[in-house]
Every structure is written in structure tokens, then in C-alpha cells.
Scaffold this active site. Structure first.
Site, PDB file in Angstrom:
ATOM      1  N   LYS A 191      -1.254   4.438   6.081  1.00  0.00           N
ATOM      2  CA  LYS A 191      -0.387   5.116   7.137  1.00  0.00           C
ATOM      3  C   LYS A 191      -0.823   6.099   7.604  1.00  0.00           C
ATOM      4  O   LYS A 191      -0.496   6.741   8.515  1.00  0.00           O
ATOM      5  CB  LYS A 191       1.022   5.201   6.444  1.00  0.00           C
ATOM      6  CG  LYS A 191       1.243   5.896   5.101  1.00  0.00           C
ATOM      7  CD  LYS A 191       2.427   5.668   4.456  1.00  0.00           C
ATOM      8  CE  LYS A 191       2.362   5.444   2.985  1.00  0.00           C
ATOM      9  NZ  LYS A 191       3.410   4.697   2.430  1.00  0.00           N
ATOM     10  N   LYS A 196      -9.322  12.981  -0.688  1.00  0.00           N
ATOM     11  CA  LYS A 196      -7.915  13.906   0.108  1.00  0.00           C
ATOM     12  C   LYS A 196      -8.486  15.322   0.183  1.00  0.00           C
ATOM     13  O   LYS A 196      -8.004  15.793   0.966  1.00  0.00           O
ATOM     14  CB  LYS A 196      -6.851  13.625  -1.111  1.00  0.00           C
ATOM     15  CG  LYS A 196      -6.385  12.255  -0.754  1.00  0.00           C
ATOM     16  CD  LYS A 196      -4.718  12.446  -1.255  1.00  0.00           C
ATOM     17  CE  LYS A 196      -4.073  11.096  -0.906  1.00  0.00           C
ATOM     18  NZ  LYS A 196      -2.585  10.907  -1.533  1.00  0.00           N
ATOM     19  N   LYS A 224      -9.770   0.781   4.418  1.00  0.00           N
ATOM     20  CA  LYS A 224      -8.274   0.496   3.707  1.00  0.00           C
ATOM     21  C   LYS A 224      -7.294   0.790   4.894  1.00  0.00           C
ATOM     22  O   LYS A 224      -7.391   1.757   5.529  1.00  0.00           O
ATOM     23  CB  LYS A 224      -8.141   1.229   2.484  1.00  0.00           C
ATOM     24  CG  LYS A 224      -6.862   0.892   1.775  1.00  0.00           C
ATOM     25  CD  LYS A 224      -6.445   1.883   0.841  1.00  0.00           C
ATOM     26  CE  LYS A 224      -6.087   3.002   0.927  1.00  0.00           C
ATOM     27  NZ  LYS A 224      -5.237   3.807  -0.017  1.00  0.00           N
TER      28      LYS A 224
HETATM   29  P1  TYM Z   1       0.432   4.716  -2.717  1.00  0.00           P
HETATM   30  O1  TYM Z   1       1.942   5.195  -2.589  1.00  0.00           O
HETATM   31  O2  TYM Z   1      -0.572   5.132  -1.808  1.00  0.00           O
HETATM   32  O3  TYM Z   1       0.811   2.845  -2.569  1.00  0.00           O
HETATM   33  C1  TYM Z   1       1.656   2.233  -3.090  1.00  0.00           C
HETATM   34  C2  TYM Z   1       0.822   0.869  -3.706  1.00  0.00           C
HETATM   35  O4  TYM Z   1       0.252   0.107  -2.498  1.00  0.00           O
HETATM   36  C3  TYM Z   1      -0.917  -0.156  -2.774  1.00  0.00           C
HETATM   37  N1  TYM Z   1      -1.879  -0.148  -1.555  1.00  0.00           N
HETATM   38  C4  TYM Z   1      -2.417  -1.097  -1.127  1.00  0.00           C
HETATM   39  N2  TYM Z   1      -2.833  -2.331  -1.417  1.00  0.00           N
HETATM   40  C5  TYM Z   1      -3.420  -3.318  -0.646  1.00  0.00           C
HETATM   41  N3  TYM Z   1      -4.066  -2.653   0.413  1.00  0.00           N
HETATM   42  C6  TYM Z   1      -3.942  -1.447   1.110  1.00  0.00           C
HETATM   43  N4  TYM Z   1      -4.438  -1.249   2.206  1.00  0.00           N
HETATM   44  C7  TYM Z   1      -3.101  -0.746   0.213  1.00  0.00           C
HETATM   45  N5  TYM Z   1      -2.621   0.605   0.463  1.00  0.00           N
HETATM   46  C8  TYM Z   1      -1.776   0.951  -0.555  1.00  0.00           C
HETATM   47  C9  TYM Z   1      -1.342   0.816  -3.701  1.00  0.00           C
HETATM   48  O5  TYM Z   1      -2.466   0.438  -4.439  1.00  0.00           O
HETATM   49  C10 TYM Z   1      -0.255   1.150  -4.691  1.00  0.00           C
HETATM   50  O6  TYM Z   1      -0.181   0.172  -5.622  1.00  0.00           O
HETATM   51  N6  TYM Z   1      -0.562   6.967  -6.963  1.00  0.00           N
HETATM   52  C11 TYM Z   1       0.228   5.719  -6.447  1.00  0.00           C
HETATM   53  C12 TYM Z   1       1.555   5.969  -6.789  1.00  0.00           C
HETATM   54  C13 TYM Z   1       1.834   5.980  -8.243  1.00  0.00           C
HETATM   55  C14 TYM Z   1       1.981   4.935  -9.303  1.00  0.00           C
HETATM   56  C15 TYM Z   1       2.352   5.485 -10.272  1.00  0.00           C
HETATM   57  C16 TYM Z   1       1.517   3.601  -9.046  1.00  0.00           C
HETATM   58  C17 TYM Z   1       2.214   7.023  -8.963  1.00  0.00           C
HETATM   59  N7  TYM Z   1       2.597   6.683 -10.062  1.00  0.00           N
HETATM   60  C18 TYM Z   1       2.565   4.790 -11.580  1.00  0.00           C
HETATM   61  C19 TYM Z   1       1.556   2.760 -10.152  1.00  0.00           C
HETATM   62  C20 TYM Z   1       1.972   3.466 -11.429  1.00  0.00           C
HETATM   63  C21 TYM Z   1      -0.001   5.819  -5.074  1.00  0.00           C
HETATM   64  O7  TYM Z   1      -0.516   6.912  -4.314  1.00  0.00           O
HETATM   65  O8  TYM Z   1       0.290   4.639  -4.389  1.00  0.00           O
END
Ligand code: TYM
Length: 332
Positions: free
Chosen positions: A199, A114, A196
């Protein structure tokens, strides 16, 4: 709450969820409600580590909340809330940042990615993001964290922080375990299947959004990049087909062997259309439920206010213990 294990997870409100978010994480959240106490959160405080338009962020957060409900999260069964409504997350984050090393945060691959992508805004929040994520989880003493594979490194850090805090100050935090699905933990881009699905991809054809209409979904799958072979089978080197098989298997529950048999003698064209149709049919009820829910603003407000109240009550018990352990003067 009783003595069932506790699940915590969160998702950023940075636009409609992708099929990756759905298959890798959100879709698994709803069935877990039967067996566990679940706490789910729209992590708007994480989202501002990248520049956001405030009006859009507010709308995206409300939409994300409604979308989680449309995906089957029931605010009567789970605690479902918006992160910025619950102050304990930021409070605990500060405590934990004092038990986190600069070197640990520098090694986070998401920070490296990032900060390259947003080179004009490498802010401190982007750097300490994983500490806030650890606070989200540890404030509830979560046992399990259902996430996609891209969050594994952050979760390992959360475990290290919990262990370090417990060693320094005495046992308080549960050391959380990742809960990563066997199939679909990393859904890949439809245009560059070695990357991956995200969005933030500039090519809209690379990514399925879970509110895309049926025609759009089928069109994007028809354009998916595959290979010059013609056999629908899961094999090293066939990243595009492997990804489509993973997606198809996730939404139909068919095994890879069944899928190979189903498309034996047929070309990639038929397979891509079948995947598109299966995904669109699977997502259709979510889309209509979302449309219904997002019209009822008063109901949504009641749900997220109620969720925030429950989340604060639950996390405050744990966070006040952490305050006491580090030596802050007790208020009560
Ligand atoms: P975020 O918002 O980027 O994504 C949410 C969830 O979706 C999963 N994910 C995917 N899984 C499979 N294939 C993909 N291409 C893909 N893209 C996204 C992510 O692994 C995630 O589980 N930091 C986290 C949000 C967060 C969080 C937390 C998660 C904040 N605090 C505490 C768990 C516990 C994030 O940015 O997810």
C-alpha cells in the site's frame, strides 16, 4: 479454551488492506476458525514505528477491525482485538528484548528497507519491531502463524527468541510454525511485478485495495504490466502474467493449467479483464459487509472491548509465568 491448536496473526492498520494482504494472509484466516482456536489482532502499536497522523490512525484501526469482520472473522468464534488495548504485548516485548541480540535485529531485511525509506526517522521502535511481533505470538503460545512470505524472517526470529528464552529460564513458550499459503504468499505489484504489492507504493495503479470499486479494479488490471509474449501461461521470466495467474487462481480456485486452457488463443487484454472482473466480484460482498458494519459503531465497540478482555485474560496467564521465570517478585 479446549486443546485445539492456537493460531495467531495480525495486520497493521495503515490504510485499506491490499489484495496482497488479503490473498497472502487475511483470506486464509476465516476458514481456520473451523479447526483452530484463533486470535487475530489489529497491530496499531506496530503501525507507529512509521510516522502516523493520530486521527487517521484511530480511524484506520477501527476500519481495519471492521474489515477483518467483513472478511469473515467472527468475534464470537475468534478472539479479535486491537493490540494497544492489551498491555501484555508491550510487557512481554520488554522481557523478550532482553533475550534478543542487536545483531539479529540488524539483519532483518524489513528494518533495512524501512530505514532506507524513512531515513529521517530510524527510531528504536522500527528496530525492535520484530520483538513486539514475537511477543504478540508468544503471549498466546500460538502453534501456527498464517502470514505472507514477507513475514517469514520475523517469524524465524520469533522462533529463535522462544527457544532461547526456554533454554535460559525453562520451558514456557511454544515455538510457533509459519503457515504460508502455497499460492499467493507474495502478490506482486501490478506495475513492477518483480516487487511486492504494497500500500505504500507511490503509483496507485500498482496496488488493488480491497475496497476499490469494480471500475477501479478493472482499470488497474487493464493497466497491469505484462510482457511482449501473448501466451497466458505460468513460466519463469513472465512475472506480470505469473502474478495475474496467481491472483486469478486465488479468487476462482482454478488451476494454472485450466487458466492456460481458458485463455488459449485469446490475448492478454481478455485475460486482464477476466482477472479484474473475478477479483471485483469476489471482493463485492466484503465491501458491502464493511459498509454495513462500519455504520454500527456501538456494535464494533462492544466487539473490540470484549475481544480485548478475552485476549488479556488468555495472555496474562502466559506472561505472568514469564515474569516469574525471569525472577520478578510475584504479586499474588
Ligand atoms: P502487514 O500489516 O504488513 O501485512 C499483513 C499480512 O499481509 C501479508 N502481505 C502479503 N501477502 C502476500 N502478498 C503481498 N504482497 C503481501 N503484503 C502483505 C503479510 O505477510 C502479513 O501476513 N508484522 C506484520 C504484522 C504483525 C504480525 C504479528 C503478523 C504484527 N504482529 C504477529 C503475524 C503475527 C505486518 O507488518 O504485516
Amino acid at each position: 479454551m479446549d486443546n485445539k491448536k492456537l493460531i495467531f496473526s495480525g495486520i497493521q492498520p495503515t490504510g485499506t488492506f491490499t489484495l496482497g494482504n488479503y490473498i497472502g494472509a487475511v483470506r486464509n484466516w476465516s476458514p481456520l476458525q473451523q479447526e483452530y482456536n484463533c486470535v487475530y489482532c489489529v497491530v496499531d502499536m506496530h503501525a507507529i514505528t512509521v510516522r502516523q497522523d493520530p486521527t487517521k490512525l484511530r480511524k484506520n484501526s477501527l476500519d481495519a477491525y471492521a474489515l477483518l469482520m467483513a472478511c469473515g472473522i467472527d468475534p464470537q468464534k475468534s478472539i479479535l482485538f486491537i493490540q494497544s488495548h492489551v498491555r501484555t504485548h508491550a510487557e512481554l516485548s520488554w522481557l523478550l528484548s532482553c533475550s534478543t541480540q542487536f545483531g539479529e535485529l540488524s539483519r532483518m531485511t524489513q528494518f533495512k528497507d524501512k530505514s532506507q525509506k524513512h531515513a529521517d526517522d530510524v527510531n528504536a521502535g522500527l528496530f525492535t519491531y520484530p520483538v513486539l511481533m514475537a511477543a504478540d505470538i508468544l503471549a498466546y503460545n500460538a502453534d501456527l502463524v498464517p502470514v505472507g512470505v514477507d513475514q517469514k524472517q520475523h517469524l524465524e526470529l520469533a522462533r529463535n527468541i522462544a527457544q532461547r528464552f526456554n533454554q535460559r529460564y525453562g520451558d514456557l513458550f511454544t515455538v510457533p510454525e509459519p503457515y504460508i499459503p502455497k499460492v499467493g504468499a507474495k502478490v506482486m505489484s501490478l506495475q513492477e511485478p518483480s516487487k511486492k504489492m504494497s500500500k505504500s507504493d507511490e503509483n496507485p495503479n500498482a496496488c488493488i485495495l480491497i475496497l476499490d470499486d469494480k471500475d477501479t479494479i478493472i482499470r488497474k488490471f487493464k493497466r497491469a504490466v505484462t510482457d511482449s509474449d501473448s501466451e497466458v501461461c505460468f513460466r519463469d521470466g513472465k512475472d506480470g502474467i505469473n502474478n495475474l495467474m496467481t491472483i486469478y487462481s486465488s479468487v476462482t480456485d482454478k488451476s494454472f493449467d485450466d487458466i492456460t486452457a481458458e485463455f488459449s488463443g485469446k490475448g492478454y487484454g481478455d485475460f486482464k479483464i477476466a482477472v479484474g472482473e473475478a477479483v471485483a466480484d469476489h471482493l463485492a460482498p466484503i465491501r458491502s459487509e464493511f459498509t454495513k458494519l462500519s455504520q454500527d459503531k456501538a456494535f464494533l465497540k462492544q466487539c473490540y472491548c470484549d475481544g480485548a478482555e478475552k485476549a488479556l485474560k488468555y495472555s496474562q496467564r502466559i506472561v505472568s509465568k514469564a515474569f516469574h521465570k525471569v525472577g520478578f517478585v510475584d504479586k499474588f
